[in-house]
Design an enzyme around this catalytic site. Structure first.
Site, mmCIF file in Angstrom:
data_model
loop_
_atom_site.group_PDB
_atom_site.id
_atom_site.type_symbol
_atom_site.label_atom_id
_atom_site.label_comp_id
_atom_site.label_asym_id
_atom_site.label_seq_id
_atom_site.Cartn_x
_atom_site.Cartn_y
_atom_site.Cartn_z
ATOM 1 N N HIS A 181 -2.036 4.717 -0.606
ATOM 2 C CA HIS A 181 -3.400 3.970 -0.753
ATOM 3 C C HIS A 181 -4.569 4.322 -0.357
ATOM 4 C CE1 HIS A 181 -2.526 2.669 3.349
ATOM 5 N NE2 HIS A 181 -3.545 1.901 3.022
ATOM 6 N N HIS B 287 -10.260 4.545 -0.632
ATOM 7 C CA HIS B 287 -9.078 3.667 -0.333
ATOM 8 C C HIS B 287 -8.946 2.812 -1.537
ATOM 9 C CE1 HIS B 287 -7.323 0.005 1.133
ATOM 10 N NE2 HIS B 287 -7.114 0.655 2.388
#
Length: 443
Positions: free
Chosen positions: A349, A364
């Site tokens: 992620h 992110h």
């Protein structure tokens, strides 16, 4: 989920059924009624089993309904399992210990007192000592005094003494600052948790020395027949509560537990060699390399929005650094520059890159996507890899993330923002992967 299982054990109707002695069944299986209001072991074991069950469910529950179905099944399985199996077994263990002690007292009170005092520190740590409470309350109701918990009283003094021994012996400032107040708290107020968990159990040997002297003191108290009219936590301030038969013996036992543990710990139970070795690092002057102007490319195509509009305070407030955010059109997350992968989260992620020029970039993918445990991400690089601008880093399943109800907004942050005069967003409304997204302007 852990709190939910614990709450189920204390559900008022179930507690009332226990008090009334009503017979309960679950799917025609009899439920053994147990009072969990003072127990520790049943919920600890239940939560451990819950952790294993949850991992198993995450592997078999479809991704599309994992968010709500996993906790639902966890509660539906663990609450009955705790009622029917885990709770009764754990309660039986505690009662068996209490019954064993009662039988031993009938044979030889001194041996029973010594054994109880010896194992009491471990019993308290694991919460098993609550199994003795019904016996203590019955003793007070029947005889006006209890001798069972009185035997364990000097344990507080033993752990306080062992902690004092560490305090007197150590030359380490941090240990001395912890051991001093902990020893004082234990002997004055009977609060031994700081002493046990902060000092004696940490270094192990002082804990066992305290346990041995707790056993010796317990045998003395049992031989003296000391009792108390109520539940008391032993400390200097509560000693008057033990005045009566065996009071002098109790004082002697406490003194032996305290000073014996302190002396033996000082000479044999502790040395600063037990502390982790501190590596001496030579401080070398580091050359300060000024930041240089740098253009960072968009790692993914999509709509560009300012960080202030990101639904996360850490990003929106610039706590992690300045930059911009992209709402991706696809899941191809590429390198925004030439550099080295500094961080690659196993879940895929998030990824960190240190560019050849000096910028430290964090990408992110989505908000709270760490909760997916990598189920929507295919990682293509690892920490330490050298990458070129435009190289594929992560392939994200954008539609899968959306189905999980998560935000796909992808912040691109310059973590070392303080090294620059300005982080300027070049792209305005939308950007294509490989186009310039940010300009890092040096001071």
């Amino acid at each position: 989920m852990a709190v939910g299982v614990a709450a189920a054990l204390l559900y008022p109707d179930r507690t009332a059924a226990y008090s009334a002695g009503e017979a309960l069944t679950f799917l025609k299986i009899p439920v053994v009624l147990v009072s969990y209001t003072s127990s520790v072991i049943p919920i600890v074991i239940s939560v451990y089993a819950l952790s294993k069950l949850e991992k198993g469910l995450k592997k078999i529950v479809p991704t599309v309904c994992k968010t709500f179905l996993t906790p639902l099944l966890s509660l539906a399985i663990m609450v009955p399992a705790t009622y029917l199996v885990i709770g009764p077994i754990a309660d039986t263990v505690g009662k068996a210990l209490a019954s064993g002690y009662t039988g031993l007292v009938g044979l030889n009170p001194v041996i029973a007192g010594g054994l109880l005092g010896l194992i009491w520190p471990a019993a308290v740590m694991f919460g098993v000592h609550w199994g003795f409470v019904p016996i203590v309350m019955n003793n007070i109701a029947e005889y006006g005094r209890d001798t069972l918990f009185t035997i364990t009283g000097p344990n507080n003094m033993a752990q306080a003494g062992a902690t004092l021994g560490v305090f007197l012996k150590t030359k380490d400032k941090s240990v001395k600052e912890l051991a001093g107040p902990a020893a004082l708290s234990a002997v004055l107020a009977g609060i031994t948790e700081p002493a046990i968990y902060g000092v004696t159990l940490r270094f192990k040997r002082p804990f066992f020395i305290g346990a041995v002297f707790s056993g010796i003191a317990g045998a003395i108290v049992a031989a003296a027949g000391t009792g108390a009219p109520t539940l008391l936590g032993t400390s200097i301030l509560t000693l008057p509560g033990y005045i009566g038969v065996g009071f002098v013996g109790f004082l002697i036992a406490c003194a032996i537990a305290y000073f014996g543990s302190a002396i033996v710990t000082y000479f044999f139970g502790y040395s600063d060699d037990m502390l982790p070795k501190k590596e001496e690092k030579k401080e070398e002057p580091q050359e300060i390399i000024p930041a240089k102007d740098e253009a960072l490319l968009a790692p993914v195509s999509g709509k560009v929005i300012p960080l202030s509009e990101v639904r996360d305070e850490a990003f929106a407030g610039g706590i992690l650094g300045q930059g911009a955010a992209v709402i991706p059109e696809n899941g191809e997350i590429c390198a925004p520059c030439d550099g080295v992968i500094s961080v690659m989260y196993p879940t895929g992620h998030a990824v960190g890159i240190k560019s050849d020029i000096g910028a430290e970039i964090l990408i992110h993918v989505g908000m709270d996507t760490v909760t997916l445990n990598g189920s929507c991400f295919a990682v293509k690089v690892k920490a330490g890899d050298y990458v070129k601008a435009g190289q594929l880093l992560v392939r994200a399943n954008i539609e899968g993330i959306k189905k999980e109800g998560l935000d796909i907004t992808t912040p691109v942050i310059v973590a070392n923002t303080a090294d620059y005069m300005q982080i300027k967003t070049v792209a305005e409304e939308s950007v294509k992967s490989g186009e310039v997204l940010l300009n890092c302007v040096s001071k």
